[in-house]
Design an enzyme around this catalytic site. Structure first.
Site, PDB file in Angstrom:
ATOM      1  N   GLY A   4       0.792  -1.218   0.000  1.00 35.04           N
ATOM      2  CA  GLY A   4       0.000   0.000   0.000  1.00 35.04           C
ATOM      3  C   GLY A   4       0.823   1.266   0.000  1.00 35.04           C
ATOM      4  O   GLY A   4       0.284   2.359   0.153  1.00 35.04           O
ATOM      5  N   ASP A  44      -0.786   7.450  -7.091  1.00 36.55           N
ATOM      6  CA  ASP A  44       0.513   6.908  -6.691  1.00 36.55           C
ATOM      7  C   ASP A  44       1.654   7.507  -7.494  1.00 36.55           C
ATOM      8  O   ASP A  44       2.683   7.909  -6.942  1.00 36.55           O
ATOM      9  CB  ASP A  44       0.511   5.386  -6.848  1.00 36.55           C
ATOM     10  CG  ASP A  44      -0.543   4.717  -5.993  1.00 36.55           C
ATOM     11  OD1 ASP A  44      -1.059   5.378  -5.067  1.00 36.55           O
ATOM     12  OD2 ASP A  44      -0.853   3.547  -6.249  1.00 36.55           O
TER      13      ASP A  44
END
Length: 424
Positions: A141, A198
């Site tokens: 994550g 991300d």
């Protein structure tokens, strides 16, 4: 360059390169290294592909390449983590997930995907040999794949004699353009229709700063994120997940369906409202509109849409608190965010919930929630400095009893984005 000042994965890759690649080929350039950071996301989970807001910060964990330019179009890689080689040619690069090289290991497909996207925007690349290292937890994550992609882009720039550059001023590619390019590379490599969170966080990192990113306009601004009394603690469940098999794409489809249904309902009652006609994503639906029409949605779509709309509001609440220097209060919003991910978006798991429950009982933990795609990975915790040891002890004692697993704990700091170095 003093190698003692380099991050450990960069040093490791530089040290291993002459040991791994020692077949006496004639290289076309000096030894160099490129790297990019992973990230944590304070708040704003699963909002990026809904056109919403996110609030990440790059962290002092990186993916790194160290190597030399070749005189041909071949790329040879050695992964220190997987202990395996990968090789491909820069000729005939894939354009879709279906065209991916089935014989390549999964990690190398991300590197290949970045090359394909760079060539698509007319960048001329050169082959290279490199060792690939890193300390971003895989599948945890913290965006190990995005760190690898952005590091790949930085490596291609370095080993292609700076055929392009990444940066704010006079650069061939801006950080956001690079993030978008690498987002597409991930979609090609993995088949997962990920958002841009991300890759943008990795590209935009700055020390002691969080980034507020509008995932629709791609506008961003920096917010102060430094408090000597508060630490960012990342706790890894040791549960690994594959986003493609964890219903990530299914959640995205559910959000799109909820948007269509809500737009039709609102248009039915407000046919002359131009703003209503421009509804494209859940981000365009206000909390008030959702409250008015939510009961006309199927129960599942009501939960998915309700989470996303509320999470966007939570991001903006945390922004207000950071701007006011009230970082401790931001922690309370993390607890609420986790409840939404667990109960409405349904992407948590027993191990993530256990870590959040353990953290809740430790005095000095300001807030905690699961982070990333879900179904495993890490939690992010905002913790007063004098409570970090207490949290560590609680996790070490209680987590194995509750889950049969061991958790690892890291303290992360907001860090800079990608970089490179040429060794003398």
């Amino acid at each position: 360059m003093d190698s003692t000042k380099l991050l450990p994965p960069v040093k490791e890759a530089l040290e291993q390169f002459p040991q791994v690649f020692h077949d006496e080929i004639a290289y076309a350039g000096p030894l160099g290294a490129a790297w990019a950071p992973g990230r944590v996301n304070l708040i704003g989970e699963h909002t990026d592909y809904n056109g919403g807001f996110v609030l990440p910060l790059a962290v002092d964990r990186v993916s790194a390449f160290a190597g030399r330019t070749r005189q041909d179009q071949t790329v040879r890689l050695w992964s220190t983590h997987f202990k395996e080689y990968a090789q491909f040619s820069l000729a005939g690069l894939p354009e879709t997930f279906e065209e991916q090289r089935a014989d390549l290991p999964g990690w190398a497909r991300y590197v290949l995907g970045v090359a394909a996207e760079l060539v698509r925007v007319d960048v001329v690349l050169k082959g290279f040999d490199a060792v690939v290292s890193g300390d971003v937890p895989l599948g945890g994550g913290m965006s190990s794949s995005a760190a690898l992609e952005i590091a790949s882009a930085e490596a291609y720039a370095l080993f292609s004699d700076h055929a392009f550059s990444i940066g704010e001023k006079d650069a061939t590619l801006t950080p956001i353009e690079t993030a978008g390019l690498c987002q597409r590379a991930e979609q090609i490599a993995s088949g997962v229709m990920c958002g841009i969170l991300d890759q943008a966080a990795s590209c935009l990192g700055q020390p002691r700063k969080a980034v507020l990113l509008d995932c629709r306009s791609l506008d961003y601004r920096y917010l102060p994120f430094e408090d000597s009394n508060v630490s960012v603690v990342v706790i890894d469940t040791s549960v690994r997940r594959e986003l493609a098999s964890s219903a990530y794409n299914e959640r995205r489809q559910q959000c799109e369906e909820a948007t269509r249904r809500l737009r039709d309902l609102i248009l039915r009652d407000e046919p002359e409202n131009a703003q209503t006609r421009s509804i494209k994503e859940l981000r365009d639906i206000s909390p008030e509109q959702f409250d008015r029409y939510k009961n006309q949605l199927p129960a599942l779509l009501q939960k998915r849409a309700g989470y996303v709309i509320a999470e966007n509001e939570r991001v903006l609440q945390v922004v207000t608190l950071l701007e006011a220097g009230r970082i401790e209060e931001a922690g309370q919003i993390l607890w609420i965010g986790h409840a939404g991910l667990r109960d409405e978006y349904e992407v948590s798991c027993a191990e993530l919930d256990a870590l959040v429950d353990i953290a809740r009982e430790v005095p000095g933990v300001l807030g905690a929630r699961m982070m990333g795609g879900g179904f495993g990975g890490c939690t992010i915790n905002l913790v007063r400095g004098d409570a970090v040891d207490s949290l560590r002890q609680a996790v070490e004692q209680q987590y194995p009893e509750r889950t049969g697993r061991q958790a690892s704990i890291d303290i992360c700091r907001a860090a800079a984005g990608p970089g490179h170095v040429v060794m003398n």
